[in-house]
Scaffold this motif. Structure first.
Motif, PDB file in Angstrom:
ATOM      1  N   GLU A 190       0.818  -1.213   0.000  1.00 14.24           N
ATOM      2  CA  GLU A 190       0.000   0.000   0.000  1.00 14.24           C
ATOM      3  C   GLU A 190       0.852   1.264   0.000  1.00 14.24           C
ATOM      4  O   GLU A 190       0.524   2.241  -0.675  1.00 14.24           O
ATOM      5  CB  GLU A 190      -0.936   0.007   1.207  1.00 14.24           C
ATOM      6  CG  GLU A 190      -1.877   1.192   1.226  1.00 14.24           C
ATOM      7  CD  GLU A 190      -2.925   1.087   2.318  1.00 14.24           C
ATOM      8  OE1 GLU A 190      -3.540   2.118   2.651  1.00 14.24           O
ATOM      9  OE2 GLU A 190      -3.134  -0.026   2.829  1.00 14.24           O
ATOM     10  N   GLU A 191       1.941   1.270   0.740  1.00 15.50           N
ATOM     11  CA  GLU A 191       2.805   2.454   0.794  1.00 15.50           C
ATOM     12  C   GLU A 191       3.347   2.794  -0.598  1.00 15.50           C
ATOM     13  O   GLU A 191       3.377   3.964  -1.000  1.00 15.50           O
ATOM     14  CB  GLU A 191       3.958   2.216   1.762  1.00 15.50           C
ATOM     15  CG  GLU A 191       4.871   3.425   1.939  1.00 15.50           C
ATOM     16  CD  GLU A 191       5.980   3.173   2.959  1.00 15.50           C
ATOM     17  OE1 GLU A 191       6.902   3.999   3.027  1.00 15.50           O
ATOM     18  OE2 GLU A 191       5.924   2.150   3.664  1.00 15.50           O
ATOM     19  N   GLU A 277     -11.515  -2.413  -2.923  1.00 11.13           N
ATOM     20  CA  GLU A 277     -10.806  -1.206  -2.495  1.00 11.13           C
ATOM     21  C   GLU A 277      -9.647  -0.991  -3.464  1.00 11.13           C
ATOM     22  O   GLU A 277      -8.994  -1.950  -3.880  1.00 11.13           O
ATOM     23  CB  GLU A 277     -10.280  -1.365  -1.076  1.00 11.13           C
ATOM     24  CG  GLU A 277     -11.365  -1.435  -0.023  1.00 11.13           C
ATOM     25  CD  GLU A 277     -10.770  -1.589   1.371  1.00 11.13           C
ATOM     26  OE1 GLU A 277      -9.553  -1.335   1.531  1.00 11.13           O
ATOM     27  OE2 GLU A 277     -11.512  -1.985   2.276  1.00 11.13           O
ATOM     28  N   THR A 279      -6.643  -0.200  -3.468  1.00 14.88           N
ATOM     29  CA  THR A 279      -5.326  -0.786  -3.215  1.00 14.88           C
ATOM     30  C   THR A 279      -5.350  -2.311  -3.338  1.00 14.88           C
ATOM     31  O   THR A 279      -4.292  -2.944  -3.361  1.00 14.88           O
ATOM     32  CB  THR A 279      -4.815  -0.402  -1.820  1.00 14.88           C
ATOM     33  OG1 THR A 279      -5.792  -0.806  -0.839  1.00 14.88           O
ATOM     34  CG2 THR A 279      -4.575   1.089  -1.715  1.00 14.88           C
ATOM     35  N   ARG A 280      -6.552  -2.913  -3.437  1.00 12.99           N
ATOM     36  CA  ARG A 280      -6.677  -4.369  -3.527  1.00 12.99           C
ATOM     37  C   ARG A 280      -7.237  -4.802  -4.877  1.00 12.99           C
ATOM     38  O   ARG A 280      -7.752  -5.914  -5.019  1.00 12.99           O
ATOM     39  CB  ARG A 280      -7.582  -4.886  -2.405  1.00 12.99           C
ATOM     40  CG  ARG A 280      -7.036  -4.658  -1.002  1.00 12.99           C
ATOM     41  CD  ARG A 280      -8.015  -5.161   0.059  1.00 12.99           C
ATOM     42  NE  ARG A 280      -8.449  -6.527  -0.223  1.00 12.99           N
ATOM     43  CZ  ARG A 280      -9.716  -6.869  -0.468  1.00 12.99           C
ATOM     44  NH1 ARG A 280     -10.674  -5.940  -0.492  1.00 12.99           N
ATOM     45  NH2 ARG A 280     -10.041  -8.124  -0.700  1.00 12.99           N
TER      46      ARG A 280
END
Length: 411
Positions: A190-191, A277, A279-280
């Motif tokens: 995620e970062e 989501e 990020t997923r």
């Protein structure tokens, strides 16, 4: 290139050999000409009413004064003299002005309007000055021709700068957007995704939905969705480099919006993953890839992966699925393949219709007595195990697994 064109065009209107006193008066008036020019632009072109205020206004005045000074230098020269020396700096300044306007988000229309207004204001003041000092009418006309040719060249240089900046900025941003899309499909942490989105100046939505479709069918699709839609055509994880496919990551098409998404894709051979989501979204992409594996033949209409969840679950571990089929369907392997196929389809329908013979007969397009006969055979093969809940569950699962070349003889 712009400079060379300017030198050639301005050569058509040569130096005017203005009287030194007139040249001196024009040079003295340059600060006033520039101030009045900027003031006129601020009044008549709303986009610049605030942009030219304060310190920026003084900076622009300085640039205008330098440009008008170059014009005066050209006009002061003798007819047929070399015009090149004053031009490069003025044109370079105009080019950089165009680039700066693109970076500030202002359109070229606004800048061209500013040039038109500024040219009128500047020429009005300069003409007043030269007429008051007795410049002949014919020379005033030629001076006007020179002035407006000069302004046209400054405009052209600014247009070139504006276009170059937008092209460069667009290419750089598109590179970062492509990189973001590939990072999302690769499932980066995620970062790293947040950093990638920031570099691309991409406003992250709540959810993304992966859509897998032929590359040739992506034309015209981006306009149907929001600007945050990502279009990935290269280095698709899990796909051969020669595969002519592309992926769209479409924002906020979850819930009730999913029906809208499917409708917008109704003329495309697309496989639509679930909303996730942002990020997923890798899991949405993987779902689309898996669905493509289990859906055989040509895709004539959009495929909603949410309608294939059972098949996806049943084929998640193909070796385990095959082991289950071999174990629970072993009794059918002892008889002829054609008989095993008929008994297998009868057993599946019987289990799904909870033993209602008439419904099974309607499902298989056979007589109810045929169903009764086949079930008698199956009870002989399986015995009491057809009453065991665990066996029933295993049979339903085994008989629901999509056929492969290795197990076609059973189903």
């Amino acid at each position: 290139m712009a400079n060379e064109r300017a030198e050639r065009d301005l050569g058509l209107v040569t130096g005017l050999a203005l009287d030194p006193e007139i040249v001196a008066a024009l040079q003295v008036g340059l600060p006033r000409f520039a101030e009045l020019t900027v003031a006129a632009v601020m009044v008549e072109v709303p986009s610049y009413s605030r942009a030219f205020s304060g310190r920026m206004g003084k900076t622009i005045e300085g640039a205008v004064r330098m440009a008008l000074g170059a014009l005066v230098q050209i006009a002061a020269r003798a007819e047929g003299s070399d015009l090149r020396s004053p031009l490069p700096a003025a044109l370079d300044g105009a080019y950089e002005l165009g680039r700066g306007e693109a970076r500030n988000g202002r359109s070229m229309d606004a800048l061209l309007a500013a040039y038109r207004v500024g040219a009128r204001a500047a020429w009005r003041e300069m003409a007043t000055t030269v007429v008051e000092r007795g410049l002949p009418a014919l020379t005033v006309a030629r001076f006007a021709e020179l002035a407006f040719a000069f302004i046209d060249e400054l405009s052209a240089a600014s247009i070139a700068g504006h276009a170059d900046e937008r092209a460069t900025t667009g290419q750089v941003r598109q590179h970062y957007l492509d990189q973001l899309g590939q990072n999302l499909l690769a499932g980066k942490p995620e970062e790293a995704l947040l950093s990638s989105a920031e570099r691309a100046t991409w406003q992250a939505p709540d959810t993304l939905t992966a859509v897998l479709l032929p590359l040739a069918q992506t034309r015209g699709l981006m306009s149907r969705f929001g600007q945050a839609t990502l279009h990935i055509t290269e280095e698709l994880p899990g796909m051969e480099a020669t595969d002519p496919s592309a992926v769209l990551l479409i924002p906020d098409m979850d819930g009730a919006n999913r029906a809208t998404l499917l409708r917008l894709l109704e003329d495309r051979h697309a496989i639509v993953g679930p909303a996730r989501e942002w990020t997923r979204v890798r899991s949405s992409y993987q779902r689309a890839l898996r669905t493509r594996e289990i859906v055989r033949g040509d895709i004539a209409a959009p495929i909603d992966t949410n309608e294939h969840l059972v098949e996806l679950i049943l084929t998640a571990d193909l070796e385990a699925a095959e082991d289950l089929r071999n174990r629970v369907l072993a009794p059918l392997a002892e008889i002829r393949a054609s008989s095993a196929e008929r008994l297998g389809e009868t057993l599946r329908s019987w289990l799904l219709h909870q033993g209602q013979r008439d419904l099974v007969a309607a499902d298989l397009y056979v007589h109810a007595q045929t169903v009764r006969y086949r079930m008698t055979q199956l009870r002989e093969l399986y015995g009491d195990r057809l009453s065991d809940p665990q066996t029933v569950l295993e049979l339903i699962v085994a008989l629901s697994i999509p056929s492969t070349p290795d197990n076609d003889e059973v189903t």
